[in-house]
Design a protein around this motif. Structure first.
Motif, PDB file in Angstrom:
ATOM      1  N   ILE A   1       0.866  -1.180   0.000  1.00  0.00           N
ATOM      2  CA  ILE A   1       0.000   0.000   0.000  1.00  0.00           C
ATOM      3  C   ILE A   1       0.902   1.230   0.000  1.00  0.00           C
ATOM      4  O   ILE A   1       1.679   1.435   0.932  1.00  0.00           O
ATOM      5  N   GLY A   2       0.794   2.025  -1.062  1.00  0.00           N
ATOM      6  CA  GLY A   2       1.646   3.203  -1.214  1.00  0.00           C
ATOM      7  C   GLY A   2       2.649   2.988  -2.325  1.00  0.00           C
ATOM      8  O   GLY A   2       3.687   2.360  -2.103  1.00  0.00           O
ATOM      9  N   CYS A   3       2.361   3.492  -3.518  1.00  0.00           N
ATOM     10  CA  CYS A   3       3.178   3.214  -4.705  1.00  0.00           C
ATOM     11  C   CYS A   3       3.982   4.432  -5.140  1.00  0.00           C
ATOM     12  O   CYS A   3       4.161   4.688  -6.335  1.00  0.00           O
TER      13      CYS A   3
ATOM     14  N   ALA B   1      -0.745   3.186  -8.668  1.00  0.00           N
ATOM     15  CA  ALA B   1      -0.887   1.739  -8.484  1.00  0.00           C
ATOM     16  C   ALA B   1      -0.835   1.007  -9.818  1.00  0.00           C
ATOM     17  O   ALA B   1      -0.214  -0.064  -9.934  1.00  0.00           O
ATOM     18  N   LYS B   2      -1.478   1.567 -10.816  1.00  0.00           N
ATOM     19  CA  LYS B   2      -1.476   0.933 -12.144  1.00  0.00           C
ATOM     20  C   LYS B   2      -0.062   0.847 -12.703  1.00  0.00           C
ATOM     21  O   LYS B   2       0.347  -0.183 -13.256  1.00  0.00           O
ATOM     22  N   LYS B   3       0.706   1.916 -12.528  1.00  0.00           N
ATOM     23  CA  LYS B   3       2.077   1.940 -13.036  1.00  0.00           C
ATOM     24  C   LYS B   3       2.929   0.851 -12.396  1.00  0.00           C
ATOM     25  O   LYS B   3       3.635   0.104 -13.105  1.00  0.00           O
ATOM     26  N   GLN B   4       2.890   0.722 -11.062  1.00  0.00           N
ATOM     27  CA  GLN B   4       3.705  -0.281 -10.377  1.00  0.00           C
ATOM     28  C   GLN B   4       3.191  -1.693 -10.645  1.00  0.00           C
ATOM     29  O   GLN B   4       3.987  -2.634 -10.744  1.00  0.00           O
ATOM     30  N   ALA B   5       1.882  -1.857 -10.766  1.00  0.00           N
ATOM     31  CA  ALA B   5       1.322  -3.182 -11.072  1.00  0.00           C
ATOM     32  C   ALA B   5       1.809  -3.681 -12.421  1.00  0.00           C
ATOM     33  O   ALA B   5       2.191  -4.855 -12.573  1.00  0.00           O
TER      34      ALA B   5
ATOM     35  N   ASP C   1       7.113 -12.760  -1.204  1.00  0.00           N
ATOM     36  CA  ASP C   1       6.819 -12.401  -2.592  1.00  0.00           C
ATOM     37  C   ASP C   1       5.725 -11.348  -2.604  1.00  0.00           C
ATOM     38  O   ASP C   1       4.756 -11.436  -1.827  1.00  0.00           O
ATOM     39  N   PHE C   2       5.833 -10.381  -3.480  1.00  0.00           N
ATOM     40  CA  PHE C   2       4.763  -9.401  -3.663  1.00  0.00           C
ATOM     41  C   PHE C   2       3.670 -10.001  -4.543  1.00  0.00           C
ATOM     42  O   PHE C   2       3.962 -10.654  -5.546  1.00  0.00           O
ATOM     43  N   VAL C   3       2.411  -9.766  -4.154  1.00  0.00           N
ATOM     44  CA  VAL C   3       1.297 -10.275  -4.949  1.00  0.00           C
ATOM     45  C   VAL C   3       0.384  -9.173  -5.456  1.00  0.00           C
ATOM     46  O   VAL C   3      -0.291  -9.342  -6.475  1.00  0.00           O
ATOM     47  N   ALA C   4       0.319  -8.036  -4.748  1.00  0.00           N
ATOM     48  CA  ALA C   4      -0.634  -7.002  -5.126  1.00  0.00           C
ATOM     49  C   ALA C   4      -0.163  -5.645  -4.633  1.00  0.00           C
ATOM     50  O   ALA C   4       0.681  -5.546  -3.730  1.00  0.00           O
ATOM     51  N   CYS C   5      -0.717  -4.588  -5.223  1.00  0.00           N
ATOM     52  CA  CYS C   5      -0.398  -3.232  -4.785  1.00  0.00           C
ATOM     53  C   CYS C   5      -1.642  -2.366  -4.843  1.00  0.00           C
ATOM     54  O   CYS C   5      -2.597  -2.659  -5.570  1.00  0.00           O
TER      55      CYS C   5
END
Length: 377
Positions: free
Chosen positions: A8-10, A40-44, A28-32
């Motif tokens: 949370i926080g991109c 959020a869209k950019k980092q995803a 492991d990262f799974v979601a943002c």
């Protein structure tokens, strides 16, 4: 099985955490998620994550740990929400911007049997761990006095949106202080009391960051930007802490400690590496590089590495601590103690009186090479 992390926080700091994730074994990262959908869209897209709303991420069954990289004023609220949702939480510094919020967060986590971790994890880097080994081995004798100094001229010349740095809950003590104070706690143990003076050199700051949409705008300064504090440690050490964004140039060492047998210089605790220097009686300073040690080799920026930047190491140590059932080192308890020290410094300066630090902590265990190697993928 690695623990699953939801971010949370991109903002700016999220890139180094997401890049470094591949180094570590146990998460492991799974979601943002972010209040700003575009961030959020950019980092995803960049890191192949699921983009979710904050509410959906907190409610997700496939998230074990929430990594809280929001702005400082939101740290406590987001972390409390993660705890309420049954998630462990690891957050950027500071733990909260008010001590009462930090205490409430830690009590909530304790009541649910959940972990709280808090940056900085630079204390687990090669330079500070090498300094810790020298102190623990008695090389400087009994630590007596020293200085810690973070001096510069603010964030308005490089950060794209620097306004929050000059608001309550930020300033040089809350923004950069955690690196220096957490390092001192790791090296010397907890702080017992503080005294301080403060001032603000400028009533306004003008944003000069190239490319910033806020370039040319003025920021009203609402928190002290120059602080001089005297920290009395339970161990008996006494350290002068200087924190200012009103300084154009200086020659101060980041951290210099003087004991009964020798003196020690610790490099910039904003990074994981650097040179550690020791001066024995009547001898010149001897420098010892940490670039050959684990988590000391320069890796940042990626195209021309000059600094060791292994942010995420504290999250990896917490994940392994959860799996093994042992304490983690970049802990909420230390974050709460540092928060109490920072708030105590500002209170001491404002009220012109000494402040006792009631929120104690245990000095964490050192991170040995074998255990550090075990955190790697």
């Amino acid at each position: 099985m690695p623990l699953r992390v939801g971010l949370i926080g991109c903002g700016n700091i999220s890139d180094i955490y997401l890049l470094n994730a591949a180094l570590f074994r146990d998460f492991d990262f799974v979601a943002c998620a972010d209040l700003r959908e575009e961030a959020a869209k950019k980092q995803a897209q960049k890191y192949n994550l699921q983009r979710r709303s904050i509410e959906a991420l907190l409610a997700s069954d496939d998230v074990d740990i929430v990594l809280n990289l929001t702005v400082p004023e939101a740290h406590a609220e987001v972390s409390r929400a993660a705890i309420a949702a049954g998630k462990h939480v690891y957050g950027e510094k500071p733990l909260a911007t008010r001590l009462t919020d930090g205490v409430a967060l830690m009590e909530a986590a304790k009541s649910k049997g959940l972990r709280v971790g808090c940056a900085p994890d630079t204390v687990l880097g090669a330079a500070i761990q090498q300094s810790r080994l020298r102190i623990d081995a008695g090389e400087i004798g009994r630590p007596l006095i020293g200085t810690a100094a973070v001096l510069g001229h603010g964030m308005e010349h490089w950060h794209p949106n620097p306004e929050f740095f000059f608001k309550p809950g930020a300033g040089p003590v809350f923004d950069m202080g955690p690196y220096y104070l957490s390092t001192l706690v790791n090296l010397l143990g907890p702080v017992a009391s503080v005294m301080a003076l403060s001032q603000s050199g400028f009533a306004e700051r003008v944003v000069t960051t190239e490319g910033s949409p806020f370039k040319g705008q003025s920021i009203a300064v609402e928190t002290p930007t120059s602080i001089q504090a005297l920290l009395a440690f339970k161990s008996g050490a006494q350290i002068t802490f200087l924190a200012s964004w009103d300084v154009w140039a200086h020659g101060q060492q980041p951290i210099e400690l003087h004991g009964t047998d020798a003196s020690l210089r610790v490099p910039d605790p904003n990074w994981f590496g650097g040179e550690v220097s020791l001066a024995r009686p009547r001898e010149a300073w001897e420098s010892h590089a940490s670039s050959g040690d684990r988590f000391g080799q320069p890796n940042w920026p990626a195209d021309h590495p000059v600094n060791a930047n292994y942010r995420g190491l504290g999250l990896a140590d917490m994940a392994r601590g959860i799996i093994d059932g042992r304490p983690h080192r970049a802990s909420g308890e230390i974050g709460l103690h540092v928060l109490a020290v920072m708030e105590g410094i500002l209170t001491a300066a404002e009220q012109k009186r000494p402040v006792l630090i009631e929120q104690g902590c245990e000095r964490p265990a050192p991170l040995g090479d074998e255990e550090a190697r075990g955190l790697l993928a």
